[in-house]
Write an enzyme that holds these catalytic residues in place. Structure first.
Site, PDB file in Angstrom:
ATOM      1  N   THR A 160       0.873  -1.154   0.000  1.00 49.50           N
ATOM      2  CA  THR A 160       0.000   0.000   0.000  1.00 49.50           C
ATOM      3  C   THR A 160       0.916   1.211   0.000  1.00 49.50           C
ATOM      4  O   THR A 160       2.069   1.104   0.391  1.00 49.50           O
ATOM      5  CB  THR A 160      -0.845   0.015   1.301  1.00 49.50           C
ATOM      6  OG1 THR A 160      -1.376  -1.266   1.517  1.00 49.50           O
ATOM      7  CG2 THR A 160      -1.956   1.043   1.244  1.00 49.50           C
ATOM      8  N   VAL A 189     -11.767  -6.933  -1.644  1.00 50.66           N
ATOM      9  CA  VAL A 189     -11.633  -5.523  -1.294  1.00 50.66           C
ATOM     10  C   VAL A 189     -10.644  -5.396  -0.134  1.00 50.66           C
ATOM     11  O   VAL A 189     -10.708  -6.157   0.831  1.00 50.66           O
ATOM     12  CB  VAL A 189     -13.002  -4.937  -0.885  1.00 50.66           C
ATOM     13  CG1 VAL A 189     -12.870  -3.496  -0.421  1.00 50.66           C
ATOM     14  CG2 VAL A 189     -13.988  -5.048  -2.052  1.00 50.66           C
ATOM     15  N   ASP A 191      -8.553  -3.048   2.916  1.00 50.08           N
ATOM     16  CA  ASP A 191      -8.939  -2.111   3.974  1.00 50.08           C
ATOM     17  C   ASP A 191      -8.787  -0.649   3.561  1.00 50.08           C
ATOM     18  O   ASP A 191      -9.336   0.243   4.213  1.00 50.08           O
ATOM     19  CB  ASP A 191      -8.042  -2.338   5.191  1.00 50.08           C
ATOM     20  CG  ASP A 191      -6.578  -2.079   4.812  1.00 50.08           C
ATOM     21  OD1 ASP A 191      -5.998  -2.903   4.085  1.00 50.08           O
ATOM     22  OD2 ASP A 191      -6.042  -1.033   5.194  1.00 50.08           O
ATOM     23  N   GLY A 210      -0.485  -3.511   4.984  1.00 48.56           N
ATOM     24  CA  GLY A 210      -0.298  -4.875   5.473  1.00 48.56           C
ATOM     25  C   GLY A 210      -1.452  -5.754   5.044  1.00 48.56           C
ATOM     26  O   GLY A 210      -2.110  -5.484   4.040  1.00 48.56           O
ATOM     27  N   GLY A 212      -4.839  -6.814   4.620  1.00 50.34           N
ATOM     28  CA  GLY A 212      -6.055  -6.008   4.674  1.00 50.34           C
ATOM     29  C   GLY A 212      -7.096  -6.536   5.637  1.00 50.34           C
ATOM     30  O   GLY A 212      -7.733  -5.766   6.366  1.00 50.34           O
TER      31      GLY A 212
END
Lengths: 287, 287
Positions: A160, A189, A191, A210, A212
């Site tokens: 991320t 999906v 986080d 990290g 999710g």
């Protein structure tokens, strides 16, 4: 007058390839940090975190935008969020496709009635705003997908990018953007498009990276920010939240800044790839 | 031994039509409460909240599943989440289509690697599990959409269903399911599929309803639960979180139960349509 603060991250770097390119990543992060810092001085926290995220999305070294990883069907799905702590307002995109800079659309959403959009909503917004269609898949990502597609080795890496900032007026903001987990199931999906992965108040701003699902389970960014709302120092909020995380075997990291300009980060495992300004305005890397 | 507790809600009822059907709704909620209470005694908190949500999804009086409202393109998009507080594990669906009971899929996701799915992910999961294709649109919802489609009156009503429970073993769980906001933009995502709208720990379980963007901005369910984690009573966590919400002009409500079996609810405006057991095991309605 509040002291400006800025911290950015490029995700958890755990693979060998990522470790070997550590110096390259450090330099890329520091360049982006300098650029975003100029924006922080002239434009404010929200503009700075959007700018940082945009540059991180453009850098092929990080898992967001151009460097995004791929889901099991060979498609890239981009999730992101922006939270303006002064306005106490969250916006984001869930699994958007064919975008160069999803964080720019999240910023556009700040002033709309509907502030969190699914893939179809994101597509219509991009079209309404005249965003060019952009396929972010790098050749090496496509090739890795093609090579590993039928091997069932899905314990993929994740990553991320994100930024947290406080400006000279005390305005706080956090932005987070991701390509998700390599070889994740179709439509999974992360986080990053929820307040679990990206959250800000008028006291602090937090961005996570990290695994999710672990971040969702802990509502991590909100957990840290709410503790600071309730009077804990940012450092103490991190210590408590990461102690809980370790007791529950979580795999993630977070960065944050508070309204006094203190930066903070922590990680349960692996190496967090982040850069920030220290108290004297010097550029530092966490790795 | 912990005292079991159960509270369920059918959203914020603010329109005239909703007010005129208040007695009908109260009776429907109380029937569902009784049914879910049987499951709570025999199966546990997680099974009870899933069962309650399933029955609420099946009841055309509430905005979820069969009674779901509609987005601006005439399509129904269903979002939901389940959190098992004992496992500290979140799962959910973002804007799923053609499902009768989205909460059942959220329960299936509890034991998967990818635990939050977008519309395409939900579709593939439903197919893999052999779920029948189900168009939940009620004739009156379609007609209302057709009538109001070109009038630009989009200040639509919203609603959600949800349940929070603690069982005799001290296990907690929360489940939330929604059809979103009437005439919302295509692909708009509600809070219900995030830890802002649905959250549980080993101390309390929370389900929210109301204006989704406001709930996301406050990370409301997580906010309340984290405060209880930090030692506040559930009542005090509600008071503080709703005082903040009112100072920021929010439009929402929440229900919760704690590990001692206390139920709690609050609302910033409008009427919360909820039912619960009081301390003596009597059925009560909040409206």
């Amino acid at each position: 007058m509040p002291r400006p603060g800025l911290i950015i991250h490029g995700g958890l770097g755990a693979t060998e390839a990522e470790q070997s390119s550590r110096q390259v990543r450090r330099e890329a992060l520091q360049e982006i940090l300098k650029d975003a810092h100029e924006v922080l001085k002239n434009g404010g926290a929200r503009q700075a975190v959007v700018r940082a995220c945009e540059l991180l999305e453009d850098c092929p070294l990080f898992n967001a935008g151009t460097g995004a990883t791929i889901q099991r069907d060979g498609q890239i799905r981009l999730s992101c969020a922006l939270m303006d702590g002064r306005e106490h307002r969250f916006s984001g995109l869930v699994n958007a496709r064919y975008l160069k800079n999803p964080i720019r659309l999240a910023e556009q959403l700040q002033n709309r009635v509907d502030r969190l959009l699914d893939p179809q909503g994101a597509e219509l917004l991009a079209r309404a705003l005249g965003e060019a269609v952009h396929e972010p898949a790098l050749p090496e990502v496509i090739r890795r997908w093609a090579d590993e597609r039928f091997e069932g080795q899905y314990a993929g890496t994740h990553g991320t990018v994100g930024a947290a900032a406080v400006d000279g007026e005390g305005g706080l903001a956090a932005a987070t953007s991701t390509g998700g987990r390599f070889m994740a199931g179709v439509g999974r999906v992360s986080d990053s498009c929820t307040p679990a992965g990206n959250y800000a108040t008028d006291r602090c701003a937090v961005s996570c990276t990290g695994h999710g699902e672990d971040i969702l389970d802990e509502a991590l960014a909100a957990r840290i920010a709410i503790r600071v709302d309730d009077g804990m120092s940012l450092q103490r909020a991190f210590e408590r939240s990461f102690a809980e995380a370790e007791s529950r075997g979580r795999d993630f990291a977070a960065i944050a800044v508070d309204s006094d300009g203190h930066t903070c980060w922590s990680v349960t495992m692996g190496i967090l790839v982040a850069a920030y300004f220290d108290g004297k305005g010097e550029f530092r890397a966490t790795f």
